[in-house]
Design a protein around this motif. Structure first.
Motif, PDB file in Angstrom:
ATOM      1  N   ARG A 352      -7.703  -6.275   6.649  1.00  0.00           N
ATOM      2  CA  ARG A 352      -6.459  -7.049   6.546  1.00  0.00           C
ATOM      3  C   ARG A 352      -5.715  -6.694   5.265  1.00  0.00           C
ATOM      4  O   ARG A 352      -4.483  -6.549   5.267  1.00  0.00           O
ATOM      5  CB  ARG A 352      -6.769  -8.549   6.583  1.00  0.00           C
ATOM      6  N   ALA A 353      -6.465  -6.543   4.162  1.00  0.00           N
ATOM      7  CA  ALA A 353      -5.830  -6.187   2.890  1.00  0.00           C
ATOM      8  C   ALA A 353      -5.175  -4.811   2.976  1.00  0.00           C
ATOM      9  O   ALA A 353      -4.072  -4.607   2.455  1.00  0.00           O
ATOM     10  CB  ALA A 353      -6.872  -6.210   1.768  1.00  0.00           C
ATOM     11  N   HIS A 408      -1.270 -11.538  -3.656  1.00  0.00           N
ATOM     12  CA  HIS A 408      -2.618 -11.316  -4.194  1.00  0.00           C
ATOM     13  C   HIS A 408      -3.129  -9.933  -3.828  1.00  0.00           C
ATOM     14  O   HIS A 408      -3.826  -9.280  -4.621  1.00  0.00           O
ATOM     15  CB  HIS A 408      -3.575 -12.402  -3.690  1.00  0.00           C
ATOM     16  N   VAL A 409      -2.782  -9.453  -2.630  1.00  0.00           N
ATOM     17  CA  VAL A 409      -3.165  -8.098  -2.232  1.00  0.00           C
ATOM     18  C   VAL A 409      -2.412  -7.075  -3.080  1.00  0.00           C
ATOM     19  O   VAL A 409      -2.983  -6.069  -3.526  1.00  0.00           O
ATOM     20  CB  VAL A 409      -2.888  -7.871  -0.736  1.00  0.00           C
ATOM     21  N   ALA A 410      -1.128  -7.334  -3.316  1.00  0.00           N
ATOM     22  CA  ALA A 410      -0.326  -6.428  -4.147  1.00  0.00           C
ATOM     23  C   ALA A 410      -0.940  -6.278  -5.540  1.00  0.00           C
ATOM     24  O   ALA A 410      -0.977  -5.176  -6.101  1.00  0.00           O
ATOM     25  CB  ALA A 410       1.104  -6.940  -4.252  1.00  0.00           C
ATOM     26  N   GLY A 414      -2.569  -2.713  -7.027  1.00  0.00           N
ATOM     27  CA  GLY A 414      -1.692  -2.123  -8.030  1.00  0.00           C
ATOM     28  C   GLY A 414      -0.241  -1.960  -7.613  1.00  0.00           C
ATOM     29  O   GLY A 414       0.453  -1.074  -8.121  1.00  0.00           O
ATOM     30  N   LEU A 415       0.239  -2.819  -6.695  1.00  0.00           N
ATOM     31  CA  LEU A 415       1.628  -2.726  -6.248  1.00  0.00           C
ATOM     32  C   LEU A 415       2.543  -3.740  -6.925  1.00  0.00           C
ATOM     33  O   LEU A 415       3.747  -3.755  -6.668  1.00  0.00           O
ATOM     34  CB  LEU A 415       1.707  -2.930  -4.721  1.00  0.00           C
ATOM     35  N   SER A 416       1.983  -4.590  -7.784  1.00  0.00           N
ATOM     36  CA  SER A 416       2.787  -5.678  -8.363  1.00  0.00           C
ATOM     37  C   SER A 416       3.933  -5.160  -9.216  1.00  0.00           C
ATOM     38  O   SER A 416       5.025  -5.735  -9.233  1.00  0.00           O
ATOM     39  CB  SER A 416       1.894  -6.624  -9.172  1.00  0.00           C
TER      40      SER A 416
END
Length: 603
Positions: A352-353, A408-410, A414-416
């Motif tokens: 899912r992540a 939270h997945v971002a 490392g997508l934040s």
């Protein structure tokens, strides 16, 4: 000193190319203006000396007689005590490494299928043995020249140069070694280790043989680096690597996986054997201190492992699951070994992540990230003073997803930072489109110390204070105190550009009086978890009042979040809160830019 022509004619010696003949090929300083002292040579050129200095010699090989005529420095350059060994092609071949002798001859003559009446140009590298094949001395040489082939496709004459290239060869071999090995430990690097793992998995699929893969991580390496220095940290890594290598079986393969991790490919290994090997590796590191240049240092390792092919069918899956097991091991006490156990729930969460991360990237590329605005009102007038930008993602089917479902997945993948850059761009566009609006914008913990994000802010606004003075940047309390010194610099840079800065989720962390003063923020937003039950919990009311009073003493305005009813709003107003936010005052809505722009133009 050069040998005389008489000496070169002595029987039993290799025939030599004379200095006079060589000088006829290269003539330095004999032409031009001889009257000019600037062009006159300091002394007669000694070509043999020049060739010897660069460790190079020349030869002419007549195949009919098998005789080789050499430049007079040949024996000296090649380190051969008896020059007779160089006089014949067959004798010279006995001084070439047997592994290279055949390839050398074919390289010079063109091999068995050479065309007649041609010239073969060659450049060969091979190992030359000055003391013969029973000696220990060896040189790497580069043999460059031209071989004339007669009309019957037989070699007639080869002329060339032989240069000793030991140093160059050593550098080349060093580079070749570093292409597959780690420079610090001398063990396989990550690329080669992964290849070994893939090879094990491919062979395991064709035969009943089984194996395993484990990762051993050096514990507290960051602390060792900070306490003793990075040089000592490197010493610890190198010694741990040697100890692990000595504790393995001969058929196993070890390599440095990353800065503080070693990977081990284990052949013919079941669960019981894996556990025994892991225990032996941990003991090898733990049971004796490591002697370094600054003294004894204690070290230990954590171990995560997978059985193959039971737990993974390819190298990347094996590594990923091994890392999961290692993360669990590092959070344990005592012997830190964890064998990966398949878990459908965990695998489902991982899949899912991955899907969410892929959707985030596609939404960023397709510009499907959007901002919803929620009003922040003044306590007395209940009129909006500014609006908080809340991130939303529009899916391909048109549905809208709130940030809580994907942020939270971002952060995990490392997508934040990419999201923060896009949100900044959207917020500045809103400030330009609606001249009267003021916005509050959240940034992630990764962005709270990111110089590139500040550069983006400067670029998007052009340092126009008409834009920046209408922008408030929100930093969470937890992120602020994680790296206080860098956050203070970040806040200062924002305020110099004209922005206001708010400390979000105030009360949820452990900000001290000193930290609050050092941060220099303009606003604190009291964490909503203390406000949502304010009307029914006296403890929350007392705590919120204390926070408001603390902020007031520092000259900082306060915002009460999650306000859900009139009673809570009244309590906050009496306590002295300056602003309030929550569904009681308005739900997040997408801005109507066209209508707002028309209204602004009519004014």
């Amino acid at each position: 000193m050069n040998r005389t022509s008489k000496e070169r004619a002595e029987p039993g010696r290799a025939t030599s190319i004379s200095q006079q003949d060589a000088a006829s090929v290269v003539d330095f300083g004999q032409r031009g203006d001889e009257s000019s002292s600037l062009h006159a040579p300091a002394r007669e050129l000694d070509l043999a000396e020049v060739l010897t200095a660069v460790r190079e010699t020349a030869y002419s090989w007549d195949f009919a007689s098998d005789s080789i005529e050499w430049a007079e420095n040949a024996a000296e350059v090649l380190g051969v005590a008896d020059a007779v060994k160089l006089a014949k092609g067959r004798a010279f071949a006995l001084l070439v490494d047997p592994e290279h002798a055949g390839a050398r001859y074919d390289g010079i003559t063109g091999g068995p299928h050479v065309a007649p009446a041609t010239e073969i140009k060659y450049c060969l590298h091979y190992r030359f043995l000055p003391e013969g094949r029973r000696g220990r001395a060896a040189l790497w040489v580069e043999d460059t020249g031209v071989c004339c082939i007669d009309k019957d496709a037989r070699p007639r004459l080869a002329r060339g140069t032989l240069r000793v290239i030991d140093e160059r060869r050593e550098k080349e071999e060093r580079l070749l070694f570093l292409g597959s090995h780690d420079e610090l430990t001398g063990q396989l690097n990550r690329t080669r280790l992964t290849e070994e793992l893939a090879q094990l998995l491919s062979s395991a699929g064709r035969s009943p043989a089984k194996g395993a893969f484990l990762l051993a991580g050096v514990n507290d390496l960051t602390l060792i680096n900070e306490t003793y220095g990075f040089d000592v940290g490197d010493e610890v890594i190198a010694i741990v690597g040697r100890r692990l290598g000595r504790a393995l079986r001969g058929k196993d393969c070890i390599g440095r996986f990353s800065s503080n991790k070693f990977g081990v490919v284990l052949y013919d290994c079941d669960a019981a054997g894996l556990k025994a090997i892991a225990a032996r590796l941990m003991a090898a590191v733990r049971d004796s201190v490591i002697d370094t240049s600054v003294g004894a240092v204690a070290a230990s390792i954590s171990v995560g492992a997978v059985l193959l092919p039971e737990h993974a069918g390819n190298a990347q899956s094996a590594i990923g699951r091994c890392l999961q097991a290692l993360d669990v091991a590092r959070n344990m006490c005592g012997d830190r070994f964890v064998l990966y156990q398949p878990c459908e729930r965990r695998e489902s969460e991982r899949r899912r992540a991955v899907a969410i991360a892929d959707e985030i990237v596609r939404a960023l590329n397709d510009r499907r990230m959007m901002l919803a605005l929620q009003p922040i009102v003044t306590s007395r007038s209940r009129e909006p003073e500014l609006y908080e930008c809340l991130l939303r993602m529009k899916r391909l089917d048109g549905s809208i997803v709130s940030a809580s479902e994907f942020i939270h997945v971002a952060e995990q993948v490392g997508l934040s930072k990419l999201i923060d850059h896009r949100v900044l761009e959207l917020a500045i566009d809103l400030l330009r489109s609606i001249p009267e609006i003021k916005l509050a914008l959240n940034v992630s913990a990764a962005t709270a110390t990111d110089r590139q994000w500040l550069s983006g802010l400067e670029a998007f606004t052009g340092k126009d204070r008409a834009l920046t003075e209408r922008l408030t940047i929100e930093i969470t309390e937890t992120a602020a105190i994680a790296d206080l010194a860098e956050t203070v610099k970040f806040v200062k840079a924002l305020k110099e550009l004209g922005c206001r800065v708010a400390l979000d989720d105030f009360g949820a962390g452990y900000t001290s009086f000193r930290s609050l003063r050092l941060l220099g923020v303009d606003m604190v937003k009291i964490d909503g978890s203390f406000i949502e039950n304010l009307a029914t919990h006296a403890e929350d009311e007392m705590f919120v009042c204390t926070l408001i009073e603390l902020a007031r003493n520092f000259g900082i305005v306060t915002v009460g979040e999650w306000v859900g009813d009139e009673r809570t709003a009244k309590l906050l107003e009496r306590a002295g809160v300056a602003y309030m936010q929550g569904y009681f005052f308005g739900v997040p809505e997408f801005p109507k830019i066209e209508a707002a722009a028309d209204e602004a133009s009519s004014l």
